[in-house]
Design an enzyme around this catalytic site. Structure first.
Site, short mmCIF file in Angstrom:
data_model
loop_
_atom_site.label_atom_id
_atom_site.label_comp_id
_atom_site.label_asym_id
_atom_site.label_seq_id
_atom_site.Cartn_x
_atom_site.Cartn_y
_atom_site.Cartn_z
N HIS A 135 0.81 -1.23 0.00
CA HIS A 135 0.00 0.00 0.00
C HIS A 135 0.84 1.29 0.00
O HIS A 135 0.57 2.23 0.74
CB HIS A 135 -0.95 0.00 1.20
CG HIS A 135 -2.03 -1.05 1.11
ND1 HIS A 135 -2.58 -1.47 -0.07
CD2 HIS A 135 -2.66 -1.77 2.08
CE1 HIS A 135 -3.51 -2.39 0.17
NE2 HIS A 135 -3.58 -2.60 1.47
N HIS A 209 -9.52 2.22 0.83
CA HIS A 209 -9.43 1.06 1.72
C HIS A 209 -10.50 1.10 2.82
O HIS A 209 -10.20 0.90 4.00
CB HIS A 209 -8.03 0.98 2.32
CG HIS A 209 -7.58 -0.41 2.65
ND1 HIS A 209 -8.31 -1.25 3.47
CD2 HIS A 209 -6.49 -1.11 2.26
CE1 HIS A 209 -7.66 -2.40 3.59
NE2 HIS A 209 -6.56 -2.34 2.86
N GLU A 341 -11.58 -3.53 -2.46
CA GLU A 341 -10.64 -2.52 -2.96
C GLU A 341 -10.53 -2.65 -4.47
O GLU A 341 -9.90 -3.57 -4.97
CB GLU A 341 -9.27 -2.73 -2.31
CG GLU A 341 -9.29 -2.67 -0.79
CD GLU A 341 -8.18 -3.51 -0.16
OE1 GLU A 341 -7.00 -3.26 -0.45
OE2 GLU A 341 -8.50 -4.44 0.61
C1 GLA Z 1 -5.15 -5.35 1.94
C2 GLA Z 1 -4.21 -6.49 1.86
C3 GLA Z 1 -4.27 -7.27 3.11
C4 GLA Z 1 -3.98 -6.40 4.30
C5 GLA Z 1 -4.92 -5.25 4.33
C6 GLA Z 1 -4.59 -4.30 5.44
O1 GLA Z 1 -6.42 -5.76 1.82
O2 GLA Z 1 -4.45 -7.33 0.75
O3 GLA Z 1 -3.38 -8.33 3.06
O4 GLA Z 1 -2.68 -5.92 4.22
O5 GLA Z 1 -4.91 -4.57 3.10
O6 GLA Z 1 -4.38 -4.92 6.66
#
Ligand code: GLA
Length: 376
Positions: A135, A209, A341
């Site tokens: 991210h 997110h 997402e």
């Molecule tokens: C995304 C990732 C997950 C995790 C979340 C945050 O969805 O794919 O693996 O890192 O973000 O915790």
């Protein structure tokens, strides 16, 4: 008598459009207000933008991370509930948390070992997820103060957020100017529209997110999900795609028919310990398309996701473990919410067979995701 409680309203902005509104609807005006949510350590203000539509539906966005902080939607009895996880104050957002509601960039999800090669040059990014970059790195776009402003428009309450990511930030090339506009319509749609420009070629993968719980409490195991995805991208134990694109048929990832999240989640052991997968959306071509429908049978709330993106990460809040206390002091337990997402596939920069995530100077990046809410 019915005529007495109905009023004909002619929209001045769009002469010729005639809408019939009830008196109670007319009393409420679409509005956008800004206020101070908190202050950063250096004294910079973090603003809160409250978007409200004629029905009373409300979206709250803070300029820290251009983060969706609250989303108040009616259930089938017209009772409003907040359907996203987050915090009541800035302190919560400044502390450790798994990206609640944030705008994710410069690159959503993982990049293997934080490395990629672009135009013959290798780049090394900040690592923040074991040996990988997640991210956007240590201080992704969700940890930056964006400039927020109110945007006026007919029958839509909007706020625009801009951020300029410097050349080399978290290891990414090029100065990147990003704009995110959140718009709440009178039809209970929340539109999230992204544009970006760069002065050097750079990978770019943006998403929001938000953690959704349409019941506004408890867990999401009885939420029913349908995805417009016949395929997904399998991952290794560190959640990096293997590069394959395989059918969901015959696996617990088959959401082509509406299915409860809890129905097959027990089939996942190890990592991920639940859903944390990128689904390949059918027939993606950059146009806005139906991606997902999520429904909470108890409250009757439903959310449809439409997007221009080729993928969607279904993440079922597997890493939540009750240690984070969010809004109203509630401890967020495992599966307290789920994320959808909309994105390009994880680690696309290292998989030439995945749709390209490279933005070049002179091109304008555009992405749109619409969340359409209803209740019945
Ligand atoms: C995304 C990732 C997950 C995790 C979340 C945050 O969805 O794919 O693996 O890192 O973000 O915790």
């Amino acid at each position: 008598m019915r005529a007495a409680i109905l009023t004909v309203a002619i929209s001045c902005a769009n002469i010729g459009t005639i809408r019939i509104l009830s008196r109670s609807q007319l009393l409420k005006e679409t509005s956008v207000e800004s206020s101070i949510f908190g202050k950063m350590g250096d004294g910079a203000d973090v603003e809160l933008f409250t978007l409200k539509n004629a029905r009373g539906t409300t979206a709250k966005i803070i300029s820290y991370g251009a983060t969706l902080q609250g989303l108040w939607m009616p259930d089938r009895t017209n009772k409003f509930g907040d359907v996203v996880l987050g915090f009541d104050d800035l302190k919560g957002y400044l502390g450790p948390h798994p990206y609640f509601g944030g705008t994710i960039g410069r690159f959503a999800n993982r990049i293997a070992r934080g490395k990629f090669t672009l135009d013959g040059r290798e780049y090394a990014l900040a690592l923040n997820d074991g040996a990988n970059t997640l991210h956007g790195g240590r201080q992704g776009f969700n940890r930056k103060v964006w400039k927020g402003e109110i945007v006026k428009g007919p029958r839509t309450a909007s706020a625009k957020f801009t951020y300029v990511s410097t050349d080399g930030e978290e290891g990414f090339p090029g100065t990147l100017a990003v704009t995110v506009v959140y718009a709440l319509t009178d039809e209970d749609e929340l539109k999230i529209d992204y544009t970006a420009r760069t002065d050097k070629a750079t990978p770019l993968n943006l998403t929001n997110h938000s953690y959704f719980n349409l019941a506004g409490k408890g867990d999401i195991l009885s939420h029913v999900l349908q995805l417009n995805a016949d395929q997904y991208t399998p991952v290794d134990p560190t959640l990096i795609p293997t590069g394959e694109i395989v059918p969901v048929k015959g696996t617990p990832l088959d959401f082509t028919q509406p299915t409860a999240i809890g129905a097959r989640i027990g089939q996942f052991a190890g990592n991920p310990s639940g859903y944390d997968h990128n689904f390949v959306l059918n027939d993606a071509n950059g146009q806005l398309k139906f991606a997902a429908r999520l429904r909470d049978p108890a409250s009757g709330r439903q959310m449809e996701v439409w997007t221009t993106e080729p993928g969607v990460q279904l993440y079922s809040g597997n890493f939540l473990d009750g240690t984070i206390q969010g809004k109203g002091g509630v401890a967020y337990q495992k599966h307290a919410a789920l994320c959808l997402e909309t994105q390009h596939y994880p680690d696309s920069v290292n998989h030439p067979n995945f749709p390209s995530t490279i933005l070049r100077p002179g091109s304008v990046f555009h992405q749109e995701t619409i969340l359409k809410f209803s209740a019945r």
